[in-house]
Design an enzyme around this catalytic site. Structure first.
Site, short mmCIF file in Angstrom:
data_model
loop_
_atom_site.label_atom_id
_atom_site.label_comp_id
_atom_site.label_asym_id
_atom_site.label_seq_id
_atom_site.Cartn_x
_atom_site.Cartn_y
_atom_site.Cartn_z
N ILE A 85 27.58 14.82 34.40
CA ILE A 85 27.50 14.26 33.05
C ILE A 85 28.79 14.73 32.39
O ILE A 85 28.93 15.90 32.04
CB ILE A 85 26.26 14.75 32.27
CG1 ILE A 85 24.98 14.29 32.96
CG2 ILE A 85 26.31 14.25 30.82
CD1 ILE A 85 23.70 14.86 32.38
N PRO A 86 29.78 13.84 32.25
CA PRO A 86 31.13 14.26 31.87
C PRO A 86 31.30 14.57 30.38
O PRO A 86 32.02 13.89 29.64
CB PRO A 86 31.99 13.08 32.30
CG PRO A 86 31.07 11.91 32.15
CD PRO A 86 29.70 12.41 32.52
N CYS A 87 30.65 15.63 29.93
CA CYS A 87 30.70 16.00 28.51
C CYS A 87 32.11 16.40 28.08
O CYS A 87 32.43 16.34 26.90
CB CYS A 87 29.70 17.11 28.22
SG CYS A 87 29.86 18.56 29.26
N HIS A 88 32.97 16.76 29.04
CA HIS A 88 34.35 17.11 28.70
C HIS A 88 35.13 15.90 28.19
O HIS A 88 36.17 16.07 27.56
CB HIS A 88 35.06 17.73 29.92
CG HIS A 88 35.15 16.81 31.09
ND1 HIS A 88 34.08 16.58 31.94
CD2 HIS A 88 36.17 16.04 31.54
CE1 HIS A 88 34.46 15.72 32.88
NE2 HIS A 88 35.72 15.37 32.65
#
Length: 157
Positions: A123-126
């Site tokens: 989950i690419p929260c960055h």
């Protein structure tokens, strides 16, 4: 656990998918301690292990692995699904994500949900940044967020 070019990544999975994933660390033992699990390795031919290895050398990767979000709220799930739609090498603001899930004005709550993300990278929260272009926060630290975004930007070109 898998060794990548940027360090060891710990993975905890259930029958429903990946439950937790750590950001790379130099020390294998600290990853195991963080996860509170016994030693386990992903074989070199495992799909997720291979994708993580490719990702951490800057190659565009699509993570379509099952994710076990047991224990997360419906709001968090909506935020995580929206974050997963952000393409490799691109970013969106916390406010844009809030609008996408039908909660305009909930940018701060979106940030809090992303701060609780149990599977960063998958989950690419960055890829979520402040409205002014600032990086905002990141559970792995701002330097790690900068490094990931720069790596993706370079890998996209």
């Amino acid at each position: 656990m898998v060794e990548t070019a940027q360090g060891w990544v710990g993975i905890e999975a259930s029958e429903n998918g990946v439950r937790r994933l750590t950001l790379p660390a130099r020390n294998r033992k600290s990853v195991l301690t963080d996860l509170g699990i016994e030693e386990q390795d992903l074989s070199p031919g495992s799909g997720l292990g291979d994708r993580l290895r490719h990702y951490f050398v800057g190659q565009p990767v699509v993570f379509n692995d099952g994710i076990d979000l047991t224990g997360t709220t419906e709001f968090q799930k909506q935020v995580y699904e929206a974050a997963c739609r952000i393409p490799y090498g691109e970013t969106k603001s916390y406010g844009q994500l809030a609008e996408e899930i039908g909660k305009p004005g909930a940018a701060r709550a979106v940030g809090q949900a992303l701060g609780a993300n149990p599977v960063p990278i998958l989950i690419p929260c960055h890829r979520v940044v402040a409205a002014d272009g600032g990086l905002g926060g990141f559970s792995g630290g701002i330097k790690t967020k900068q490094k990931l975004l720069a790596m993706e930007k370079k890998g996209k070109t």
